[in-house]
Scaffold this motif. Structure first.
Motif, PDB file in Angstrom:
ATOM      1  N   SER A   1       0.909  -1.159   0.072  1.00  0.00           N
ATOM      2  CA  SER A   1       0.054   0.152   0.093  1.00  0.00           C
ATOM      3  C   SER A   1       0.977   1.130   0.017  1.00  0.00           C
ATOM      4  O   SER A   1       2.029   1.097   0.506  1.00  0.00           O
ATOM      5  N   LEU A   2       0.291   2.185  -0.503  1.00  0.00           N
ATOM      6  CA  LEU A   2       0.862   3.634  -0.600  1.00  0.00           C
ATOM      7  C   LEU A   2      -0.410   4.870  -0.327  1.00  0.00           C
ATOM      8  O   LEU A   2      -1.113   4.373  -0.787  1.00  0.00           O
ATOM      9  N   ARG A   3       0.043   5.653   0.180  1.00  0.00           N
ATOM     10  CA  ARG A   3      -0.938   6.952   0.231  1.00  0.00           C
ATOM     11  C   ARG A   3      -0.278   8.097  -0.423  1.00  0.00           C
ATOM     12  O   ARG A   3       0.768   8.478   0.119  1.00  0.00           O
ATOM     13  N   LEU A   4      -0.994   8.624  -1.365  1.00  0.00           N
ATOM     14  CA  LEU A   4      -0.103   9.942  -2.145  1.00  0.00           C
ATOM     15  C   LEU A   4      -1.260  10.911  -1.402  1.00  0.00           C
ATOM     16  O   LEU A   4      -2.343  10.910  -1.213  1.00  0.00           O
ATOM     17  N   SER A   5      -0.533  11.980  -1.460  1.00  0.00           N
ATOM     18  CA  SER A   5      -1.134  13.432  -0.907  1.00  0.00           C
ATOM     19  C   SER A   5      -0.905  14.636  -1.825  1.00  0.00           C
ATOM     20  O   SER A   5       0.058  14.516  -2.707  1.00  0.00           O
ATOM     21  N   CYS A   6      -1.897  15.460  -2.216  1.00  0.00           N
ATOM     22  CA  CYS A   6      -1.724  16.650  -2.920  1.00  0.00           C
ATOM     23  C   CYS A   6      -1.956  17.785  -2.199  1.00  0.00           C
ATOM     24  O   CYS A   6      -3.130  17.741  -1.825  1.00  0.00           O
ATOM     25  N   ALA A   7      -1.005  18.780  -1.951  1.00  0.00           N
ATOM     26  CA  ALA A   7      -1.452  19.877  -1.144  1.00  0.00           C
ATOM     27  C   ALA A   7      -1.856  20.964  -2.141  1.00  0.00           C
ATOM     28  O   ALA A   7      -1.053  21.071  -3.282  1.00  0.00           O
ATOM     29  N   ALA A   8      -2.707  21.899  -2.025  1.00  0.00           N
ATOM     30  CA  ALA A   8      -3.058  22.992  -2.874  1.00  0.00           C
ATOM     31  C   ALA A   8      -3.499  24.101  -2.033  1.00  0.00           C
ATOM     32  O   ALA A   8      -3.699  24.079  -1.051  1.00  0.00           O
ATOM     33  N   SER A   9      -3.810  25.420  -2.643  1.00  0.00           N
ATOM     34  CA  SER A   9      -4.449  26.356  -2.036  1.00  0.00           C
ATOM     35  C   SER A   9      -5.554  26.228  -1.601  1.00  0.00           C
ATOM     36  O   SER A   9      -6.426  25.567  -2.005  1.00  0.00           O
ATOM     37  N   GLU A  10      -6.185  27.347  -0.771  1.00  0.00           N
ATOM     38  CA  GLU A  10      -7.499  27.393  -0.445  1.00  0.00           C
ATOM     39  C   GLU A  10      -8.512  27.504  -1.553  1.00  0.00           C
ATOM     40  O   GLU A  10      -9.733  26.884  -1.548  1.00  0.00           O
ATOM     41  N   ASP A  11      -8.115  28.339  -2.457  1.00  0.00           N
ATOM     42  CA  ASP A  11      -8.895  28.616  -3.570  1.00  0.00           C
ATOM     43  C   ASP A  11      -9.138  27.336  -4.368  1.00  0.00           C
ATOM     44  O   ASP A  11     -10.346  27.326  -4.859  1.00  0.00           O
TER      45      ASP A  11
END
Length: 115
Positions: A17-27
């Motif tokens: 298993s792996l967990r990917l994350s994506c960070a982005a702005s509030e907009d």
């Protein structure tokens, strides 16, 4: 400037298993539908999973039942939990944000499934 930043890729054995994350702005989280796409060498980019602003999800046939997409608007993070990974899941995975005709992409994170 809109930025989507992926993290969490790596090398994993088949069945892992792996967990990917994506960070982005509030907009992005307020106004955009989001998703994960992947592209393997020599193949076209394909949809893995998408999640709307209201939380409606959609999955590619090859990952249904194994992958789960989620978004945490408070933490400004979208995630992809990937279970039962197989060698055919090996690809660069990209975070995506869409609003009408406007599309943004992250730079991608590599997932390699190999023993």
């Amino acid at each position: 400037q809109v930025q989507l930043v992926e993290s969490g890729g790596g090398l994993v054995q088949p069945g892992g298993s792996l967990r990917l994350s994506c960070a982005a702005s509030e907009d992005i989280f307020r106004f955009y539908d989001m998703g994960w796409y992947r592209q393997a060498p020599g193949k076209q980019r394909e949809m893995v999973a998408t999640i709307s602003r209201s939380g409606v999800t959609n999955y590619g046939n090859s990952v249904k039942g194994r992958f789960t997409i989620s978004r945490d608007d408070a933490q400004l993070t979208m995630s992809l939990q990937m279970n039962s990974l197989q060698p055919e899941d090996t690809a660069a995975y990209y975070c995506n944000a869409v609003k009408w005709a406007t599309v943004y992409w992250g730079r991608g994170t590599q997932v390699t499934v190999s023993s």
